[in-house]
Design a protein around this motif. Sequence first.
Motif, PDB file in Angstrom:
ATOM      1  N   GLN A 335     -19.845 -16.393   9.593  1.00 36.43           N
ATOM      2  CA  GLN A 335     -18.788 -15.498   9.965  1.00 36.43           C
ATOM      3  C   GLN A 335     -17.993 -15.291   8.770  1.00 36.43           C
ATOM      4  N   VAL A 336     -17.555 -16.138   7.931  1.00 37.80           N
ATOM      5  CA  VAL A 336     -16.708 -15.974   6.870  1.00 37.80           C
ATOM      6  C   VAL A 336     -17.185 -15.232   5.701  1.00 37.80           C
ATOM      7  N   TYR A 337     -18.471 -15.774   5.540  1.00 40.27           N
ATOM      8  CA  TYR A 337     -19.285 -14.848   4.238  1.00 40.27           C
ATOM      9  C   TYR A 337     -19.827 -13.625   4.605  1.00 40.27           C
ATOM     10  N   GLY A 338     -19.729 -13.214   5.862  1.00 43.12           N
ATOM     11  CA  GLY A 338     -20.090 -11.906   6.375  1.00 43.12           C
ATOM     12  C   GLY A 338     -19.000 -11.206   6.105  1.00 43.12           C
ATOM     13  N   SER A 339     -17.848 -11.548   6.412  1.00 41.03           N
ATOM     14  CA  SER A 339     -16.434 -10.986   6.352  1.00 41.03           C
ATOM     15  C   SER A 339     -16.251 -10.641   4.785  1.00 41.03           C
ATOM     16  N   ILE A 340     -16.704 -11.956   3.935  1.00 37.98           N
ATOM     17  CA  ILE A 340     -16.229 -11.565   2.527  1.00 37.98           C
ATOM     18  C   ILE A 340     -17.347 -10.379   2.156  1.00 37.98           C
ATOM     19  N   ALA A 341     -18.669 -10.610   2.736  1.00 37.92           N
ATOM     20  CA  ALA A 341     -19.606  -9.784   2.075  1.00 37.92           C
ATOM     21  C   ALA A 341     -19.340  -8.160   2.392  1.00 37.92           C
ATOM     22  N   SER A 342     -18.832  -8.055   3.449  1.00 34.06           N
ATOM     23  CA  SER A 342     -18.437  -6.452   4.065  1.00 34.06           C
ATOM     24  C   SER A 342     -17.051  -6.191   3.116  1.00 34.06           C
ATOM     25  N   LYS A 343     -16.537  -7.080   2.929  1.00 39.54           N
ATOM     26  CA  LYS A 343     -15.221  -6.719   2.044  1.00 39.54           C
ATOM     27  C   LYS A 343     -15.267  -6.257   0.673  1.00 39.54           C
TER      28      LYS A 343
END
Length: 397
Positions: A335-343
């Motif tokens: 969840q967290v790194y998916g959000s970061i990668a998208s950003k």
Amino acid sequence: MNPSQPRSGYTLPVFACAAAIAALKHLFKNNQSLNTVNLDLIEPKQTVEIPIEQVAKIKPNTALAITRSDPGDNLDLTRNTPIWAMVELIENAVKITDKTNIIPKQNEQITLIGGEGIGYDKNSGNPAIYRYAKQLFQENLERLLKPTDRIQITIILPEGRQLAKRTSNEAFGVVEGLSLLGTTGISQPLTAPGQLEAYCEELQQKATQYKSLVFCVGENGLDLAQKLGVPPEQTVKTANWLGPMLAAAGLAGIESILLFGYHGKLIKLAGGIFHTHHHLADGRLEILTAHCANLGLSSENLQTIFHAETAEAALNHLRTLDGSSETQNSHWVKQVYGSIASKIDQRSQAYIWDHSQRRVTVGSVLFDRKRKIVIKSAAGDTLLAKICYSSHNNQLL
């Protein structure tokens, strides 16, 4: 200079000083037009000729001259920006009471003012005009003045405030404009002993062969990318110069970029930090904590993430939460790194657009210290698959 070598130019203080020289000469020489002026760079010790775009008297004792920045073959956003210098001759500045004809030391012959577009130091409130620039003005202008003369120079960068929004100036405390910064008059296309130049040259060569490139921050990224099937000829090493390299890729006509790097480096891009050297800016744990908070991680765990010694330690804490019996199947890392990668993808695409007005698809792949992939953004997964497939089938991508 060899035509194959990059062309050097001059730093911003040089053009500002050249404009001031032109304006002052225009006042002293009865409105004589000037196409160029000679200027002593001081550092290095050489005299150069700087083109003057326009010069005119705007009041009986005031003239305005305009130059344009030419930084040479550098990735410099001030290229071709106009620099104005308004010089006012202050008559009878000093009353001579004897025959020495020397201005008392407490009186300054030259007053330098930062006008519109010149930033200021938010801590001191002083204009962002630094030592070399001041020395340049002092030594070049004093030679043209009589001991009784006194002038006021106002430097104006009409585009300075707008350009400053695309720099890291604010991180150094300079706000609302650009700075007249530098220790030399020569703007060499060699940043960190030729590193950036070499990387950009490699990028431009590969851009003639490929529409899609893989940016690897370091050797670990290059090695892992190759093991995953990415052809070495399609990879470009960037080191910490991700911002300039992304801009250069846009200007070179690249259509898509896969960012491939250690999560502790690439995470900075999610916070808008595009030069990833730790001496310039960090913010990794702050960015990571913000994404965790946005996804609902508990306050106790947010404190652990925020105060972790390293980004790797914070990642391992999230992994511990995912493996805990109490929080099993929470998928915090995903969840967290998916959000970061998208950003990272979003901000990188926006950065390229801001600096080149080109739309480039960006995807990212983040790995940990053990070179295990942590996350692939949706675009990163697609780009990696396409690059490896095309390489295997000998297709151009």
